[in-house]
Scaffold this motif. Sequence first.
Motif, PDB file in Angstrom:
ATOM      1  N   GLY A 144      -3.769   7.030  -6.326  1.00 57.33           N
ATOM      2  CA  GLY A 144      -2.972   8.191  -5.914  1.00 57.33           C
ATOM      3  C   GLY A 144      -3.789   9.246  -5.196  1.00 57.33           C
ATOM      4  O   GLY A 144      -3.294   9.931  -4.296  1.00 57.33           O
ATOM      5  N   LEU A 145      -5.043   9.370  -5.570  1.00 56.80           N
ATOM      6  CA  LEU A 145      -5.922  10.328  -4.901  1.00 56.80           C
ATOM      7  C   LEU A 145      -6.254   9.893  -3.472  1.00 56.80           C
ATOM      8  O   LEU A 145      -6.477  10.725  -2.603  1.00 56.80           O
ATOM      9  CB  LEU A 145      -7.237  10.489  -5.685  1.00 56.80           C
ATOM     10  CG  LEU A 145      -7.171  11.277  -6.980  1.00 56.80           C
ATOM     11  CD1 LEU A 145      -8.513  11.219  -7.701  1.00 56.80           C
ATOM     12  CD2 LEU A 145      -6.761  12.714  -6.738  1.00 56.80           C
ATOM     13  N   THR A 146      -6.273   8.577  -3.241  1.00 53.49           N
ATOM     14  CA  THR A 146      -6.677   8.072  -1.928  1.00 53.49           C
ATOM     15  C   THR A 146      -5.512   7.700  -1.023  1.00 53.49           C
ATOM     16  O   THR A 146      -5.687   7.570   0.184  1.00 53.49           O
ATOM     17  CB  THR A 146      -7.589   6.833  -2.101  1.00 53.49           C
ATOM     18  OG1 THR A 146      -6.874   5.812  -2.798  1.00 53.49           O
ATOM     19  CG2 THR A 146      -8.848   7.195  -2.861  1.00 53.49           C
ATOM     20  N   ASP A 147      -4.312   7.490  -1.599  1.00 52.16           N
ATOM     21  CA  ASP A 147      -3.147   7.081  -0.810  1.00 52.16           C
ATOM     22  C   ASP A 147      -2.260   8.302  -0.583  1.00 52.16           C
ATOM     23  O   ASP A 147      -1.704   8.852  -1.520  1.00 52.16           O
ATOM     24  CB  ASP A 147      -2.378   5.983  -1.551  1.00 52.16           C
ATOM     25  CG  ASP A 147      -1.197   5.444  -0.765  1.00 52.16           C
ATOM     26  OD1 ASP A 147      -1.034   5.828   0.411  1.00 52.16           O
ATOM     27  OD2 ASP A 147      -0.432   4.645  -1.337  1.00 52.16           O
ATOM     28  N   GLU A 148      -2.093   8.700   0.657  1.00 52.72           N
ATOM     29  CA  GLU A 148      -1.355   9.934   0.947  1.00 52.72           C
ATOM     30  C   GLU A 148       0.159   9.794   0.811  1.00 52.72           C
ATOM     31  O   GLU A 148       0.834  10.749   0.463  1.00 52.72           O
ATOM     32  CB  GLU A 148      -1.709  10.427   2.348  1.00 52.72           C
ATOM     33  CG  GLU A 148      -3.140  10.913   2.430  1.00 52.72           C
ATOM     34  CD  GLU A 148      -3.461  11.490   3.789  1.00 52.72           C
ATOM     35  OE1 GLU A 148      -2.535  11.909   4.497  1.00 52.72           O
ATOM     36  OE2 GLU A 148      -4.650  11.520   4.121  1.00 52.72           O
ATOM     37  N   GLU A 149       0.725   8.613   1.080  1.00 53.01           N
ATOM     38  CA  GLU A 149       2.197   8.457   1.070  1.00 53.01           C
ATOM     39  C   GLU A 149       2.790   8.565  -0.322  1.00 53.01           C
ATOM     40  O   GLU A 149       3.756   9.277  -0.541  1.00 53.01           O
ATOM     41  CB  GLU A 149       2.588   7.123   1.709  1.00 53.01           C
ATOM     42  CG  GLU A 149       2.483   7.125   3.213  1.00 53.01           C
ATOM     43  CD  GLU A 149       2.989   5.819   3.805  1.00 53.01           C
ATOM     44  OE1 GLU A 149       3.865   5.187   3.182  1.00 53.01           O
ATOM     45  OE2 GLU A 149       2.496   5.450   4.868  1.00 53.01           O
ATOM     46  N   GLU A 150       2.262   7.833  -1.262  1.00 56.15           N
ATOM     47  CA  GLU A 150       2.835   7.798  -2.613  1.00 56.15           C
ATOM     48  C   GLU A 150       1.894   8.435  -3.627  1.00 56.15           C
ATOM     49  O   GLU A 150       1.955   8.123  -4.806  1.00 56.15           O
ATOM     50  CB  GLU A 150       3.138   6.361  -2.998  1.00 56.15           C
ATOM     51  CG  GLU A 150       4.162   5.703  -2.096  1.00 56.15           C
ATOM     52  CD  GLU A 150       4.401   4.249  -2.474  1.00 56.15           C
ATOM     53  OE1 GLU A 150       4.061   3.860  -3.604  1.00 56.15           O
ATOM     54  OE2 GLU A 150       4.934   3.526  -1.640  1.00 56.15           O
ATOM     55  N   SER A 151       1.048   9.321  -3.172  1.00 53.74           N
ATOM     56  CA  SER A 151      -0.001   9.846  -4.034  1.00 53.74           C
ATOM     57  C   SER A 151       0.533  10.591  -5.261  1.00 53.74           C
ATOM     58  O   SER A 151       0.032  10.391  -6.365  1.00 53.74           O
ATOM     59  CB  SER A 151      -0.951  10.738  -3.248  1.00 53.74           C
ATOM     60  OG  SER A 151      -0.251  11.861  -2.731  1.00 53.74           O
ATOM     61  N   ALA A 152       1.526  11.414  -5.097  1.00 51.67           N
ATOM     62  CA  ALA A 152       2.041  12.199  -6.227  1.00 51.67           C
ATOM     63  C   ALA A 152       2.626  11.301  -7.311  1.00 51.67           C
ATOM     64  O   ALA A 152       2.357  11.492  -8.501  1.00 51.67           O
ATOM     65  CB  ALA A 152       3.078  13.204  -5.744  1.00 51.67           C
ATOM     66  N   VAL A 153       3.416  10.319  -6.908  1.00 52.01           N
ATOM     67  CA  VAL A 153       4.043   9.411  -7.884  1.00 52.01           C
ATOM     68  C   VAL A 153       2.973   8.622  -8.627  1.00 52.01           C
ATOM     69  O   VAL A 153       3.003   8.516  -9.866  1.00 52.01           O
ATOM     70  CB  VAL A 153       5.041   8.454  -7.186  1.00 52.01           C
ATOM     71  CG1 VAL A 153       5.546   7.397  -8.149  1.00 52.01           C
ATOM     72  CG2 VAL A 153       6.197   9.233  -6.594  1.00 52.01           C
ATOM     73  N   LEU A 154       2.034   8.050  -7.911  1.00 52.64           N
ATOM     74  CA  LEU A 154       0.978   7.265  -8.551  1.00 52.64           C
ATOM     75  C   LEU A 154       0.129   8.117  -9.485  1.00 52.64           C
ATOM     76  O   LEU A 154      -0.243   7.673 -10.574  1.00 52.64           O
ATOM     77  CB  LEU A 154       0.087   6.603  -7.497  1.00 52.64           C
ATOM     78  CG  LEU A 154       0.738   5.468  -6.705  1.00 52.64           C
ATOM     79  CD1 LEU A 154      -0.207   4.981  -5.614  1.00 52.64           C
ATOM     80  CD2 LEU A 154       1.127   4.325  -7.619  1.00 52.64           C
ATOM     81  N   MET A 155      -0.159   9.332  -9.062  1.00 50.06           N
ATOM     82  CA  MET A 155      -0.965  10.212  -9.910  1.00 50.06           C
ATOM     83  C   MET A 155      -0.224  10.589 -11.190  1.00 50.06           C
ATOM     84  O   MET A 155      -0.808  10.580 -12.282  1.00 50.06           O
ATOM     85  CB  MET A 155      -1.379  11.463  -9.132  1.00 50.06           C
ATOM     86  CG  MET A 155      -2.420  11.161  -8.053  1.00 50.06           C
ATOM     87  SD  MET A 155      -2.818  12.577  -7.020  1.00 50.06           S
ATOM     88  CE  MET A 155      -3.575  13.681  -8.180  1.00 50.06           C
TER      89      MET A 155
END
Length: 179
Positions: free
Chosen positions: A39-50
């Motif tokens: 989530g820290l490295t992926d900008e598209e789904e970063s909030a959900v993954l984090m």
Amino acid sequence: MEAYNENELVIHSSPKKVFVLVLAALAFVVAGGFLFWVGLTDEEESAVLMVVGIISIVFFGLCLLYLVFQLFNKKPSLIVNDEGVTDNSSAISGGLIPWQDIEEIILYDYMGQRFIGLNLYDTEAYLARQKSMTRMLMKANRGLVKATVNITQASLPYPLEEVYEVMMNKWENVHLRQP
């Protein structure tokens, strides 16, 4: 059974089963950490993954702490005697439940897991005796399962059917003696 005579059944958690649960909880903590990192490295789904990662780390981290405690805990998970059922088999166990407080004992499956459920005559009075965190978790659990108190097969070394049979015999003896 571990320690059983006609007056009392005492069961301790299976260290092997608890250790397997420790490994599973650890795997979910690591998976949560991985999701958080992605989530820290992926900008598209970063909030959900984090968020999913943090929830996984916190929830399974608490499970991991409890399970590690259980590995070294010498207290019996379950005691069935003439007084009632003393349940220490899970993080939301409520201690001694006298036979006269138990309205019904059921054996059931939920989401592929076997349970012994204890329905009580006065659930609210029982919940009022619990610590605030235990009470909150028990109330949340009530909407999901069939009974107020639920004893799971997860860490016990004996089939629940055998434990259920002992519990039913004790419970029936108490209820047959009542006017």
